[in-house]
Design a protein around this motif. Structure first.
Motif, PDB file in Angstrom:
ATOM      1  N   UNK A  73      50.986  14.726 -71.162  1.00  0.00           N
ATOM      2  CA  UNK A  73      50.632  14.147 -72.127  1.00  0.00           C
ATOM      3  C   UNK A  73      51.464  14.110 -73.262  1.00  0.00           C
ATOM      4  N   UNK A  74      51.271  12.550 -74.173  1.00  0.00           N
ATOM      5  CA  UNK A  74      51.478  12.562 -75.147  1.00  0.00           C
ATOM      6  C   UNK A  74      51.452  14.051 -76.604  1.00  0.00           C
ATOM      7  N   UNK A  75      51.949  13.311 -77.715  1.00  0.00           N
ATOM      8  CA  UNK A  75      52.173  14.598 -78.727  1.00  0.00           C
ATOM      9  C   UNK A  75      51.662  14.517 -80.333  1.00  0.00           C
TER      10      UNK A  75
ATOM     11  N   UNK B 266      55.209   9.803 -76.886  1.00  0.00           N
ATOM     12  CA  UNK B 266      54.495   9.340 -75.761  1.00  0.00           C
ATOM     13  C   UNK B 266      55.365   8.807 -74.608  1.00  0.00           C
ATOM     14  N   UNK B 267      55.540   8.619 -73.233  1.00  0.00           N
ATOM     15  CA  UNK B 267      55.840   8.570 -72.502  1.00  0.00           C
ATOM     16  C   UNK B 267      54.482   6.699 -72.061  1.00  0.00           C
TER      17      UNK B 267
ATOM     18  N   UNK C  59      58.741   2.606 -72.600  1.00  0.00           N
ATOM     19  CA  UNK C  59      58.822   1.337 -71.257  1.00  0.00           C
ATOM     20  C   UNK C  59      58.661   1.296 -70.532  1.00  0.00           C
ATOM     21  N   UNK C  60      58.786   0.192 -70.356  1.00  0.00           N
ATOM     22  CA  UNK C  60      58.183   0.039 -68.564  1.00  0.00           C
ATOM     23  C   UNK C  60      59.910  -0.515 -68.054  1.00  0.00           C
ATOM     24  N   UNK C  61      60.821  -0.739 -68.612  1.00  0.00           N
ATOM     25  CA  UNK C  61      61.539  -0.318 -68.471  1.00  0.00           C
ATOM     26  C   UNK C  61      62.330   1.118 -66.846  1.00  0.00           C
ATOM     27  N   UNK C  62      61.663   2.238 -67.967  1.00  0.00           N
ATOM     28  CA  UNK C  62      61.585   3.310 -67.312  1.00  0.00           C
ATOM     29  C   UNK C  62      60.701   4.177 -67.574  1.00  0.00           C
ATOM     30  N   UNK C  63      59.705   4.554 -66.529  1.00  0.00           N
ATOM     31  CA  UNK C  63      58.737   5.348 -67.256  1.00  0.00           C
ATOM     32  C   UNK C  63      58.689   6.713 -67.193  1.00  0.00           C
ATOM     33  N   UNK C  64      59.980   7.009 -67.382  1.00  0.00           N
ATOM     34  CA  UNK C  64      60.597   8.349 -67.357  1.00  0.00           C
ATOM     35  C   UNK C  64      61.336   8.498 -68.704  1.00  0.00           C
ATOM     36  N   UNK C  65      60.759   7.876 -69.993  1.00  0.00           N
ATOM     37  CA  UNK C  65      61.376   7.756 -71.319  1.00  0.00           C
ATOM     38  C   UNK C  65      60.754   7.897 -72.030  1.00  0.00           C
ATOM     39  N   UNK C  66      60.527   9.091 -72.084  1.00  0.00           N
ATOM     40  CA  UNK C  66      59.648   8.898 -74.078  1.00  0.00           C
ATOM     41  C   UNK C  66      60.358   8.852 -75.166  1.00  0.00           C
TER      42      UNK C  66
ATOM     43  N   UNK D 194      46.748   8.048 -69.325  1.00  0.00           N
ATOM     44  CA  UNK D 194      47.688   9.166 -68.471  1.00  0.00           C
ATOM     45  C   UNK D 194      49.100   9.092 -68.211  1.00  0.00           C
ATOM     46  N   UNK D 195      49.526  10.214 -67.842  1.00  0.00           N
ATOM     47  CA  UNK D 195      51.114   9.527 -67.291  1.00  0.00           C
ATOM     48  C   UNK D 195      50.858  11.157 -66.642  1.00  0.00           C
ATOM     49  N   UNK D 196      52.345  10.734 -65.526  1.00  0.00           N
ATOM     50  CA  UNK D 196      52.476  11.730 -64.746  1.00  0.00           C
ATOM     51  C   UNK D 196      53.959  12.019 -63.723  1.00  0.00           C
ATOM     52  N   UNK D 197      54.792  13.009 -63.526  1.00  0.00           N
ATOM     53  CA  UNK D 197      55.789  12.217 -62.951  1.00  0.00           C
ATOM     54  C   UNK D 197      55.385  12.535 -61.803  1.00  0.00           C
TER      55      UNK D 197
END
Length: 508
Positions: free
Chosen positions: A265-267, A279-280, A224-231, A255-258
């Motif tokens: 990465x997604x799975x 995925x994030x 979600x764009x609300x929080x990129x720390x959500x998978x 791609x995504x990084x903390x």
């Protein structure tokens, strides 16, 4: 006996002098001959223009989308050049020509990133999503159409980042799955949803100009764009493609990084006819990627103050000096006098706003671009609306101040009331006392008060699917531009009606 001819009694006012426009001219003459009032209007223009330098100096700089420090990557753009978020995990295979992809979604769950790589359950967001997608390629910003389930917004069809239509409501689960289907016919993608896989309902139709013959079709998930720390994790069954199957390939689009820069990465997991994708990221417009052109008009708040003072004094000064009796004697129809004053002060406010906004945007736009990219491309039509809307905003605010001045007959009290109803709601929405409303930038305060008129200055479009992603520097207001101005007009009209009623009933 001869009787003399008796001349009829004539009014000392000629028809020309009794005309409304003669009254308007008289009120305009009053205004322009008071040097202090003219200077105050010039201060309004200067304040709105000069404060653009403060706005550009405090503009937001580019930061990495995932919060990481260092150089900021180029913002991806989608069809039409709009800035986009295009970060998700894609289980796909190439397909050529027309065809259909169908899937059953049995689960959508979410997890929250609590550390560098640690996850905690319960992170599902309203716009967390998983579903099927046909995408031109795996490059960020490429054209696409998707059918998806979401955290709490039911089934949606979305395409090319800015388009969204609703489908079946309710959450997805093993006992209440959702069937999704995309059908490609040339450059047209049609979406369907179903609760049982037998009875299908049209979700929407997307036209993707220039779509290549070979595209990528498959499954995806995004937090979600609300929080990129959500998978987000989606579970898919009964996957059917009318194209020849070539096997699934997993790709981290974007791609995504903390925050520490560690890749996350997604799975993709396949087991006994079931595919799980996690995925994030998000697939959406990127409204918060820079600063808004609206910042060039931040001086409107400061410019309003001298204009409000002048507008209130345009009537209260006559009460204070006892000249209101002279005005009412010259114009016994009191409503016409009030209307003439409203026309004059409204016209003055409109011209002042028009000139100031034109100068502010002409000067401010280059300055803002030096500080960083704009949050959204602004067309000439949008700029024209911002300029004309600012003029209208000031005009109606001036008329409101005139009406309040007529009602209370005191300059200081009238100015205080107008400032309270315009400035305080803005501070409640965006200032230190601001709450966290459903729009992420003001709720009722900017819907029912005259401050709603500031929406005519917003430069960033509103997207329902981004309800929690509108930071203040993006210039978000909950009402559409002209709807917000209509709220201010309603306040001014109500105040004028009350002022007219009291002006007729009270002694001068």
């Amino acid at each position: 006996m001869t009787t003399g001819t008796v001349a009829p009694l004539r009014s000392s006012l000629t028809p020309e002098r009794e005309s409304f426009w003669h009254l308007v001219h008289a009120e305009w003459t009053k205004f322009r001959t008071v040097r202090g009032w003219v200077i105050a209007v010039l201060i309004t223009i200067v304040a709105i223009t000069v404060f653009v330098f403060l706005a550009s100096g405090g503009g937001s700089r580019c930061t990495a989308g995932n919060g990481a420090s260092g150089a900021c990557p180029a913002q991806p753009t989608g069809p039409g050049g709009v800035p986009v978020q295009d970060v998700f995990y894609f289980a796909h295979q190439p397909v050529t020509g027309n065809g259909t992809i169908t899937v059953q979604v049995t689960s959508l769950t979410g997890q929250t990133l609590t550390g560098a790589t640690q996850m905690a359950p319960g992170g599902l967001q309203p716009w967390s999503k998983a579903g099927i997608i046909i995408k031109e390629n795996t490059s960020q910003g490429s054209a696409y159409a998707a059918m998806m389930v979401t955290g709490s917004n039911g089934v949606r069809m979305q395409w090319d980042y800015v388009n969204d239509t609703p489908g079946l409501t309710g959450s997805v689960s093993a006992s209440s799955p959702r069937w999704l289907r995309l059908v490609r016919d040339g450059g047209t993608i049609t979406g369907y949803d179903s609760a049982d896989g037998t009875h299908w309902t049209l979700g929407g139709t997307a036209t993707l100009p220039g779509l290549t013959s070979t595209v990528q079709a498959g499954l995806f998930a995004a937090g979600s764009s609300d929080s990129f720390d959500i998978m987000a994790t989606g579970v898919f069954r009964h996957i059917g493609l009318s194209w020849p199957a070539t096997g699934w390939t997993g790709t981290n689009v974007g791609g995504y990084a903390n925050a520490a820069g560690t890749p996350l990465p997604g799975t993709l997991r396949q087991s006994a006819g079931t595919i799980t994708v996690a995925s994030f990221g998000d697939i959406s417009p990127a409204t918060g990627s820079g600063q808004s052109l609206q910042r060039a008009l931040i001086g409107t708040f400061f410019g309003l103050i001298p204009l409000i003072v002048v507008a209130a004094m345009f009537i209260t000064a006559e009460y204070r000096r006892g000249l209101i009796r002279v005005s009412l004697t010259a114009a016994p129809r009191r409503g016409r006098l009030l209307a003439a004053k409203a026309v004059v002060i409204g016209a003055v406010g409109f011209v002042a706003g028009l000139v100031a906004a034109t100068l502010a945007i002409a000067v401010g736009k280059p300055l803002l671009l030096r500080a960083g990219p704009l949050a959204w491309p602004v067309s000439l039509l949008t700029e024209a609306r911002m300029v004309v809307g600012t003029g209208a905003l000031l005009a109606v605010a001036a008329v409101l101040a005139l009406a309040i001045g007529t009602i209370v007959r005191r300059s200081a009290l009238a100015v205080a009331i107008v400032i309270v109803v315009i400035f305080v709601p803005y501070l409640l929405a965006f200032g230190p006392l601001a709450g966290h409303g459903p729009a992420g930038g003001g709720g009722w305060e900017l819907r029912i008060t005259p401050a709603a008129a500031l929406s005519v200055q917003q430069a960033v479009p509103q997207f329902y699917q981004l309800i929690a992603n509108y930071p203040l520097n993006s210039g978000y207001y909950p009402l559409a531009p002209w709807a917000g101005l209509a709220v201010e007009c309603a306040w001014a009209a109500a105040a004028l009606a009350l002022a007219y009623y009291l002006l007729r009933r009270r002694d001068a």
